[in-house]
Design an enzyme around this catalytic site. Structure first.
Site: not given
Ligand SMILES: [Zn+2]
Ligand SMILES: [Zn+2]
Length: 281
Positions: A162, A181, A187, A189, A227-228, A271
């Site tokens: 995100h 961010c 990037h 998580h 996911d992914h 997160e």
């Molecule tokens: Zn983040």
């Protein structure tokens, strides 16, 4: 220890035991067992390392500097729970499960009835809540404040990318607000999602909701779709939203609340180990 807010102190104690159990009712056919217990139906046993976290509450006795001697709590749990269940088959050797499925939920009911029985806990330190972990990804809780209403929690994971930005703000303002961010390339998580539902277990299966069903709904509605993926562009309900963990947690809560056939009590979304958010009903 934590201060309870009424001048009393809460003390949590962890104790462990290992038990075997099986999800199989001999009076039912194989198909009926399958329908009742899902993928865990089997005439053969498996087992778990269970952890109980018992929390008691009381006033600190100035003479001993304690709410009560921890050993007293340990002795009660050992006598009433550990000695009955440890290294035993719940189905075959624990009378409470003679006519009940040895589910996490029923095991919690057993623990609650034993530890709140008159004369069980020391009067100066009654139990106010407990948590029972069956697997690292599955635990339940009951507490006095909710008149011992039961909830169970299942833990899931997804990894997603995100980027935090608000199109209504200037680049300088975004940078100031979101820092690293705001990085245009994004990037990601490893998110940890805890889903907590509450209610009464089904008298036949002993389960509040079939875990097959819970896993299927959470996977198809959230995990498989997040996911992914990149939350800002791949997930329609999050696209063009500010994908902070707070916003993602609220969106996930609202989706699951609609789709689950039992009451969604809480979701907790981590997160990073330093950022955990919770949305409760
Ligand atoms: Zn983040
Ligand atoms: Zn099991």
């Amino acid at each position: 220890m934590v201060v309870a807010g009424n001048g009393k102190v809460r003390m949590a104690r962890k104790l462990v035991f290992s038990s075997g159990h099986r999800y199989w009712s001999p009076e039912l056919s194989a198909d009926e067992n399958q329908a009742l217990y899902g993928r865990w139906a089997s005439p053969y046993s498996h087992g778990h390392n269970y952890s109980i976290f018992v929390t008691v509450e009381g006033v600190v006795d100035p003479k001993i500097g304690m709410v009560c001697n921890i050993k007293k709590i340990d002795d009660v749990v050992k006598e009433r729970i550990i000695s009955v269940c440890d290294q035993k088959s719940l189905n075959d050797e624990v009378p409470y499960f003679k006519d009940r499925a040895p589910s996490l939920e029923n095991l919690m009911k057993f623990i609650q009835s034993e530890l709140t029985a008159p004369g069980a806990m020391p009067p100066e330190a009654p139990m106010v809540n407990f948590r029972l972990e069956e697997m690292p990804t599955f635990y339940g809780e009951m507490n006095l404040t909710d008149t011992w209403k039961m909830n169970i929690t299942r833990i899931y994971n997804f990894s997603a990318g995100h980027r935090l930005h608000n199109d209504d703000l200037s680049e300088t303002e975004n940078l100031e607000l979101y820092g690293k961010c705001f990085n245009p390339a994004g990037h990601g998580h490893n998110y940890i999602l805890e889903v907590t539902v509450e209610g009464e277990p089904d008298p036949k299966s002993g389960m509040l909701i079939s875990l097959d069903k819970l896993d299927e709904i959470v996977s198809s509605e959230i995990i498989d779709r997040y996911d992914h993926k990149n939350l800002n562009v791949d997930v329609p309900e999050l696209a063009y939203k500010i994908t902070t963990c707070e916003v993602v947690a609220q969106v996930v809560f609202n989706i699951l609340k609609e789709k689950l056939p039992v009451k969604l009590a809480r979701i907790r979304l981590q997160e990073t180990p330093k950022n955990i958010f919770e949305v409760a009903a």
